[in-house]
Design an enzyme around this catalytic site. Structure first.
Site, mmCIF file in Angstrom:
data_model
loop_
_atom_site.group_PDB
_atom_site.id
_atom_site.type_symbol
_atom_site.label_atom_id
_atom_site.label_comp_id
_atom_site.label_asym_id
_atom_site.label_seq_id
_atom_site.Cartn_x
_atom_site.Cartn_y
_atom_site.Cartn_z
ATOM 1 C CE1 TYR A 199 -72.345 32.456 -17.013
ATOM 2 C CE2 TYR A 199 -69.223 32.122 -15.948
ATOM 3 C CZ TYR A 199 -70.783 31.928 -16.564
ATOM 4 O OH TYR A 199 -70.576 30.914 -17.316
ATOM 5 C CG HIS A 246 -77.993 29.782 -19.748
ATOM 6 N ND1 HIS A 246 -77.182 28.807 -19.452
ATOM 7 C CD2 HIS A 246 -79.465 29.623 -20.532
ATOM 8 C CE1 HIS A 246 -78.218 27.463 -20.001
ATOM 9 N NE2 HIS A 246 -79.135 28.277 -20.251
#
Ligand code: DQA
Length: 148
Positions: free
Chosen positions: A24, A101
């Protein structure tokens, strides 16, 4: 001035920067908020940015967006893969919904390939890290402009 773009973030995104940074990235959620704000400002729009680890709280903001937002960008995180209730709330909106996302869920575990949220979204931006949010804001701004 059009209504703000709501930017909603699901569970565990409060830990961005610390949480699985190899997937991430190193940016925090505050960094994401700042970059979304700048990107929206470039299109002369504002944002309302929220994060919650609670499904009901996210649904509350989706319901609020029915009257208070011009578009909605959502990273539903894990709830995208599980929450029919979030999908049902999103389906009550008439404004454009963009799912985003940081990672590319389609390239990860099999259970991440499906999201309920996609059934209500105009489009999905995945896999570009924080840039996914910026591209989602760009798409939202273009859709807001087109409908003005
Ligand atoms: C995520 C992808 C989801 O599969 C995961 O549950 C998340 C984050 C992303 O931004 O890449 O929490 O939505």
């Amino acid at each position: 001035m059009p209504k703000p773009i709501y930017v909603l973030n699901g569970p565990n995104l409060n830990l961005l920067g610390e949480r699985e940074p190899e997937i991430y990235g190193a940016d925090t959620l505050e960094d994401v908020r700042k970059r979304c704000k700048i990107r929206a400002a470039a299109a002369e729009l504002t944002i309302e940015f929220h994060q919650s680890n609670h499904e009901g709280e996210l649904i509350g903001w989706v319901q609020e967006a029915r009257t208070k937002a011009s578009a909605l960008v959502i990273n539903p995180a894990g709830y995208g893969h599980t929450s029919v209730a979030l999908l049902d709330a999103l389906k009550t909106l008439e404004i454009p919904i963009i799912e985003c996302h940081l990672s590319n869920p389609a390239a990860r575990e099999r259970f991440r390939r499906f999201t309920y949220v996609s059934l209500a979204a105009k489009g999905v931006v995945s896999g570009f890290g924080v840039m996914s949010y910026e591209l989602a804001i760009d798409a939202a701004a273009a859709l807001v402009r087109a409908s003005a």
